[in-house]
Design an enzyme around this catalytic site. Structure first.
Site, mmCIF file in Angstrom:
data_model
loop_
_atom_site.group_PDB
_atom_site.id
_atom_site.type_symbol
_atom_site.label_atom_id
_atom_site.label_comp_id
_atom_site.label_asym_id
_atom_site.label_seq_id
_atom_site.Cartn_x
_atom_site.Cartn_y
_atom_site.Cartn_z
ATOM 1 N N ASN A 210 0.845 -1.203 0.000
ATOM 2 C CA ASN A 210 0.000 0.000 0.000
ATOM 3 C C ASN A 210 0.878 1.250 0.000
ATOM 4 O O ASN A 210 2.101 1.152 0.010
ATOM 5 C CB ASN A 210 -0.947 -0.017 1.206
ATOM 6 C CG ASN A 210 -0.169 -0.065 2.510
ATOM 7 O OD1 ASN A 210 0.548 0.861 2.848
ATOM 8 N ND2 ASN A 210 -0.296 -1.186 3.229
ATOM 9 N N LYS A 289 9.023 -17.322 -10.100
ATOM 10 C CA LYS A 289 8.226 -16.270 -10.746
ATOM 11 C C LYS A 289 7.049 -16.891 -11.514
ATOM 12 O O LYS A 289 7.254 -17.820 -12.317
ATOM 13 C CB LYS A 289 9.125 -15.476 -11.690
ATOM 14 C CG LYS A 289 8.421 -14.288 -12.280
ATOM 15 C CD LYS A 289 9.343 -13.478 -13.175
ATOM 16 C CE LYS A 289 8.516 -12.436 -13.887
ATOM 17 N NZ LYS A 289 9.218 -11.829 -14.993
ATOM 18 N N PRO A 307 -2.435 -11.798 10.953
ATOM 19 C CA PRO A 307 -2.743 -11.566 12.370
ATOM 20 C C PRO A 307 -2.947 -10.073 12.611
ATOM 21 O O PRO A 307 -2.329 -9.249 11.936
ATOM 22 C CB PRO A 307 -1.485 -12.065 13.093
ATOM 23 C CG PRO A 307 -0.415 -12.090 12.062
ATOM 24 C CD PRO A 307 -1.087 -12.284 10.738
ATOM 25 N N ASP A 308 -3.831 -9.732 13.549
ATOM 26 C CA ASP A 308 -3.991 -8.325 13.924
ATOM 27 C C ASP A 308 -2.964 -8.031 15.007
ATOM 28 O O ASP A 308 -3.098 -8.453 16.156
ATOM 29 C CB ASP A 308 -5.419 -8.057 14.412
ATOM 30 C CG ASP A 308 -5.664 -6.561 14.531
ATOM 31 O OD1 ASP A 308 -4.756 -5.845 15.009
ATOM 32 O OD2 ASP A 308 -6.750 -6.098 14.128
ATOM 33 N N VAL A 310 -1.740 -5.206 16.535
ATOM 34 C CA VAL A 310 -2.008 -4.350 17.695
ATOM 35 C C VAL A 310 -2.987 -5.041 18.656
ATOM 36 O O VAL A 310 -2.853 -4.935 19.877
ATOM 37 C CB VAL A 310 -2.471 -2.941 17.251
ATOM 38 C CG1 VAL A 310 -3.898 -2.922 16.764
ATOM 39 C CG2 VAL A 310 -2.280 -1.935 18.357
#
Ligand code: C5P
Length: 399
Positions: A210, A289, A307-308, A310
């Protein structure tokens, strides 16, 4: 260290009798370590001379938007950018009206439009003028824009009236200015901060990622380190230098970030999750590739949830004070509060990424920080200033 060490303060003086107190203000702010540059309106010069202000500030006074020499030395945009804080004292009713309505009518009102530093206005005027509906409407507009209004105080006025309209005392202005920057020393504290994007490999040459630049997390790491904390910065791939004195651990994927975070967090006083973690990763990373073939117009990638990080840190038995970020494009408060509860956070810093000029990849940001009981606003400013305010806010919540 002096509280205002190396802070750049622009003081705007406008045409009120209290202008005669400003040389003292300049000296007291300099005593605290600030660099002060003075901007005067024509009205101010009727009450006090630029020479006096030049003598106490150590810099030529700026008073004209159209002075070619002054613009060459430090132009109005440069001055607006130089400022860490703009203090306008005394601020007349006329000045408040100009600021409220966005006029760029003179050097000072132009700087107010051009700066992204926090702005404080310190009104001084006749009590009737202060209570006038127009002035009160202008004050409301400015407050809405996160401009701080200090005073006015009540008492006897130069014109003989009694009431609200006196400029607050110089000592109080200095005290309140210092308070803006007084961060409790964080010595003996360990802060862990995650920053930047993650990269989720598809094959050895491709990945999902991102646009996070890492700027906000790096600025927080720098501000916490400067306030005395020992800082570990766990960073995804970004193009930023490591802030001096900060321990940096580079990671690529969310799983690597998860592993490093859980290793560092149990010893931390504060954990701040600023990283833009990919929610999903590719289930089977191809060992070679992936080739495009003539027969396949489409290809499918199977993604599995990351996994989250925080939330996992917030589940630790010796959980640090845990702060998350919420980048939202709508219903910011509602989503942020839901996230605060769901992830068991102590604070969540929400930014509206739909607003232009702030958030992802920008140099500026504005935050609304929520605890379970309270809300705090950190107005739009460059990320260094926002980071300092956030570190101060977190340190105040630790008690
Ligand atoms: O759930 P959402 O991604 O909107 O939450 C944002 C907050 O959670 C940020 O503080 C981010 O760093 C953190 N987060 C995390 N691990 C994830 C996803 C988000 O630590 N897998």
């Amino acid at each position: 260290m002096q509280t205002l060490q190396d802070k750049n303060i622009v003081i705007g003086i406008t045409g009120g009798i209290a202008a005669y107190k400003i040389p003292e203000l300049v000296r007291r702010l300099k005593d605290q370590g600030a660099n002060v540059r003075v901007v005067m309106t024509d009205g101010a010069k009727a009450f006090i001379t630029p020479l006096t202000l030049q003598a106490v500030s150590g810099y030529a006074v700026s008073d004209s938007l159209l002075d070619t020499e002054a613009e060459l030395a430090m132009g109005h945009i440069e001055l607006a950018k130089w400022a860490d804080l703009v203090l306008v004292a005394p601020a007349t009713a006329n000045t408040l009206a100009k600021f409220a309505h966005g006029l760029a009518a003179d050097l000072l009102s132009t700087i107010i439009l051009a700066t992204n530093a926090p702005i404080v206005v310190i009104p001084a005027m006749n009590q009737q003028m202060w209570h006038a509906q127009a002035t009160q409407d202008n004050i409301a507009i400015l407050q809405n824009r996160q401009v701080s209004i200090w005073g006015p105080a009540q008492g006897e006025q130069a014109c003989g009236d009694l009431g609200y309209g006196r400029m607050i005392e110089v000592a109080e202005i200095v005290e309140r200015t210092c308070q803006l920057y007084q961060t409790k020393s964080l010595t003996d504290q360990h802060w862990v901060i995650t920053a930047g994007p993650t990269r989720e490999a598809i094959d050895p040459v491709r990945y999902i990622s991102n646009h996070s630049s890492g700027k906000m997390g790096f600025a927080i790491a720098e501000a916490a380190q400067q306030a005395g904390a020992s800082v570990t910065l766990i960073s995804g791939p970004v193009n930023l230098p490591t802030p001096p004195g900060v321990e940096r651990i580079d990671i690529e994927s969310a799983e690597q970030l998860h592993q490093q975070a859980l290793k560092s967090a149990p010893k931390a006083t504060v954990f701040i999750a600023c990283a833009a973690v990919a929610d999903y990763r590719v289930e089977q990373v191809a060992p070679h590739k992936i080739k495009k073939t003539n027969d396949n117009e489409q290809m499918q990638l199977n993604l599995v949830k990351n996994p989250d990080i925080v939330a996992d840190v917030a589940q630790l038995t010796n959980k640090p004070f845990t702060v998350g970020f919420a980048a939202e494009t709508q219903d910011v408060e509602q989503y942020a509060l839901a996230k605060l509860k769901r992830k068991n956070l102590d604070l969540i810093a929400a930014n509206d990424v739909a607003q232009q000029g702030q958030g992802f990849n920008s140099d500026n940001n504005a935050l609304t920080v929520f605890s379970r009981e309270k809300q705090f606003d950190i107005p739009l400013a460059n990320k260094q200033i926002v980071a300092q305010q956030l570190v101060k806010l977190i340190s105040e919540q630790l008690d």
